[in-house]
Design a protein around this motif. Structure first.
Motif, PDB file in Angstrom:
ATOM      1  N   ARG A   7     -17.043  18.758  13.707  1.00 44.93           N
ATOM      2  CA  ARG A   7     -16.423  18.622  12.405  1.00 44.93           C
ATOM      3  C   ARG A   7     -17.307  17.776  11.496  1.00 44.93           C
ATOM      4  N   SER A   8     -17.219  18.021  10.198  1.00 45.10           N
ATOM      5  CA  SER A   8     -18.056  17.283   9.251  1.00 45.10           C
ATOM      6  C   SER A   8     -17.829  15.783   9.333  1.00 45.10           C
ATOM      7  N   ASP A   9     -16.564  15.354   9.454  1.00 44.88           N
ATOM      8  CA  ASP A   9     -16.305  13.917   9.502  1.00 44.88           C
ATOM      9  C   ASP A   9     -16.854  13.292  10.783  1.00 44.88           C
ATOM     10  N   GLU A  10     -16.744  14.012  11.897  1.00 44.97           N
ATOM     11  CA  GLU A  10     -17.281  13.504  13.162  1.00 44.97           C
ATOM     12  C   GLU A  10     -18.805  13.435  13.124  1.00 44.97           C
ATOM     13  N   GLY A  65     -20.045  20.297   5.559  1.00 49.58           N
ATOM     14  CA  GLY A  65     -19.319  20.992   4.504  1.00 49.58           C
ATOM     15  C   GLY A  65     -18.121  20.157   4.103  1.00 49.58           C
ATOM     16  N   MET A  66     -17.998  19.841   2.812  1.00 45.73           N
ATOM     17  CA  MET A  66     -16.943  18.945   2.338  1.00 45.73           C
ATOM     18  C   MET A  66     -16.211  19.562   1.156  1.00 45.73           C
ATOM     19  N   PRO A  67     -14.932  19.185   0.959  1.00 47.09           N
ATOM     20  CA  PRO A  67     -14.246  19.585  -0.270  1.00 47.09           C
ATOM     21  C   PRO A  67     -15.021  19.086  -1.489  1.00 47.09           C
ATOM     22  N   GLU A  68     -14.901  19.794  -2.623  1.00 44.85           N
ATOM     23  CA  GLU A  68     -15.739  19.486  -3.774  1.00 44.85           C
ATOM     24  C   GLU A  68     -15.502  18.097  -4.349  1.00 44.85           C
ATOM     25  N   THR A  92      -9.026  18.022   9.520  1.00 50.60           N
ATOM     26  CA  THR A  92     -10.473  18.180   9.456  1.00 50.60           C
ATOM     27  C   THR A  92     -10.903  18.498   8.030  1.00 50.60           C
ATOM     28  N   PRO A  93     -12.158  18.188   7.661  1.00 47.90           N
ATOM     29  CA  PRO A  93     -12.639  18.540   6.328  1.00 47.90           C
ATOM     30  C   PRO A  93     -12.562  20.041   6.053  1.00 47.90           C
ATOM     31  N   PRO A 120     -20.137  12.728   1.797  1.00 46.85           N
ATOM     32  CA  PRO A 120     -20.292  11.889   2.989  1.00 46.85           C
ATOM     33  C   PRO A 120     -20.483  10.426   2.598  1.00 46.85           C
ATOM     34  N   SER A 121     -19.846   9.523   3.335  1.00 47.08           N
ATOM     35  CA  SER A 121     -19.946   8.094   3.040  1.00 47.08           C
ATOM     36  C   SER A 121     -20.772   7.378   4.096  1.00 47.08           C
ATOM     37  N   GLY A 122     -21.482   6.345   3.665  1.00 47.99           N
ATOM     38  CA  GLY A 122     -22.253   5.519   4.590  1.00 47.99           C
ATOM     39  C   GLY A 122     -23.546   6.140   5.069  1.00 47.99           C
ATOM     40  N   VAL A 123     -23.963   7.246   4.466  1.00 49.13           N
ATOM     41  CA  VAL A 123     -25.199   7.921   4.859  1.00 49.13           C
ATOM     42  C   VAL A 123     -25.924   8.369   3.598  1.00 49.13           C
ATOM     43  N   GLU A 124     -27.220   8.632   3.736  1.00 45.24           N
ATOM     44  CA  GLU A 124     -27.946   9.305   2.670  1.00 45.24           C
ATOM     45  C   GLU A 124     -27.554  10.777   2.704  1.00 45.24           C
ATOM     46  N   SER A 125     -27.467  11.419   1.550  1.00 38.71           N
ATOM     47  CA  SER A 125     -27.106  12.831   1.548  1.00 38.71           C
ATOM     48  C   SER A 125     -27.672  13.523   0.320  1.00 38.71           C
ATOM     49  N   VAL A 126     -27.850  14.818   0.433  1.00 45.49           N
ATOM     50  CA  VAL A 126     -28.301  15.643  -0.672  1.00 45.49           C
ATOM     51  C   VAL A 126     -27.504  16.942  -0.642  1.00 45.49           C
ATOM     52  N   VAL A 127     -27.144  17.444  -1.803  1.00 43.86           N
ATOM     53  CA  VAL A 127     -26.388  18.694  -1.894  1.00 43.86           C
ATOM     54  C   VAL A 127     -27.312  19.872  -1.599  1.00 43.86           C
TER      55      VAL A 127
END
Length: 312
Positions: free
Chosen positions: A141-144, A160-163, A213-214, A167-174
């Motif tokens: 799962r995305s959150d896990e 994959g996340m709702p619009e 789940t997300p 993601p929190s606490g991590v670096e991320s790029v769309v």
């Protein structure tokens, strides 16, 4: 940690190979399988662990003819040993990277509906450039997966996340934006219509991902925003099972269009219908914001992400 303290007391007391043996037994709960994993005969592995226990003055494992379990001292040792082994592996990878060679291990998390990136093709390109890196894949799962990146258990993850979430606490790029489509059995009353609204589907029986789940939240939030309640009679964690349930006429579902369209093209049992006010999702690439490994940096380069930020 017990492992680190033991090394400080006596430099000859614990070596990395002994740590690997103990961790292997802890993970397999079996001396024979641990020896096979470590490519050593069982008698040698058992002898090294017994010698380590004598040096430490504690029992690391409770043994019987049928079972092997960690003792409390063993659990403490394994936690420290894993840290030591990870540090040793990172040191070797950093040394190799200084000479221009990327080595080590890359742990990658992937949601089952990843569509923005062709993961096998990506890994093929990555291996062509960095053949000495060993890749471990993990689905979930995305959150896990995001939590595993934060905890250092994964190096990168495709999420994959709702619009309205990221993601929190991590670096991320769309990586991509996508919208869901309605998936129905070929003979369903909505099959073949040009488009539908959520209200037109609300009385139907649904198949969806597991609640909480997300992947499930994307549809739940869309129905809640429309002021609608639906009946989710079947929950599953695998898309293939969801589509099989739909094909059997047990329900309908909302699934990411970029993922399901290629798979439904040749499936005469399923029909896809655009949803006017349906859920949207964003696919992300996430990685640790803390000191990414050379193997992680190399993957970011292959993906064209560039050097990771060190900010919050």
């Amino acid at each position: 940690m017990l492992a680190i303290a033991a090394m400080n007391q006596n430099d000859d007391c614990v070596d990395l190979q002994q740590m690997r043996y103990v961790v292997a037994v802890a993970e397999t709960r079996n001396f024979t399988r641990a020896a096979e994993r470590c490519f050593v005969v069982q008698s040698s592995l058992s002898h090294r662990i017994a010698g380590l226990e004598r040096e430490l003055g504690v029992k690391l494992f409770a043994r019987s003819s049928r079972r092997v379990e960690l003792t409390p001292a063993g659990a403490a040792f394994v936690a420290g040993a894993r840290e030591c082994l990870a540090a040793a592996d990172r040191a070797a990878a950093d040394a190799a990277a200084a000479t221009g060679v990327v080595r080590g291990r890359l742990a990658v998390g992937v949601i089952v509906t990843t569509a923005a990136v062709d993961v096998p093709e990506l890994l093929q390109r990555y291996r062509a450039q960095h053949p000495d890196v060993r890749v471990a894949l993990r689905s979930g799962r995305s959150d896990e997966l995001a939590a595993a990146v934060r905890d250092g258990d994964l190096d990168i993850a495709f999420l994959g996340m709702p619009e309205n979430e990221r993601p929190s606490g991590v670096e991320s790029v769309v990586l991509a934006h996508d919208e869901h489509v309605l998936v129905v059995p070929a003979g369903h009353r909505l099959a073949g219509v040009s488009q539908v609204t959520l209200r037109e589907t609300a009385e139907e029986t649904f198949v969806d991902f597991v609640s909480g789940t997300p992947a499930r939240a994307q549809s739940d939030q869309a129905f809640a925003a429309a002021g609608l309640v639906r009946d989710v009679a079947y929950e599953a964690g695998v898309v293939e099972l969801i589509t099989r349930l739909i094909a059997r006429g047990l329900g309908i579902a909302l699934l990411p269009s970029a993922f399901i369209r290629p798979r439904a093209t040749d499936d005469s049992e399923l029909a896809l219908v655009p949803v006017v006010d349906g859920p949207h999702r964003i696919e992300y690439l996430a990685w640790s914001r803390f000191n990414p490994s050379p193997a992680t940096r190399a993957m970011l380069d292959v993906l064209g992400v560039g050097a990771p930020s060190t900010g919050s």
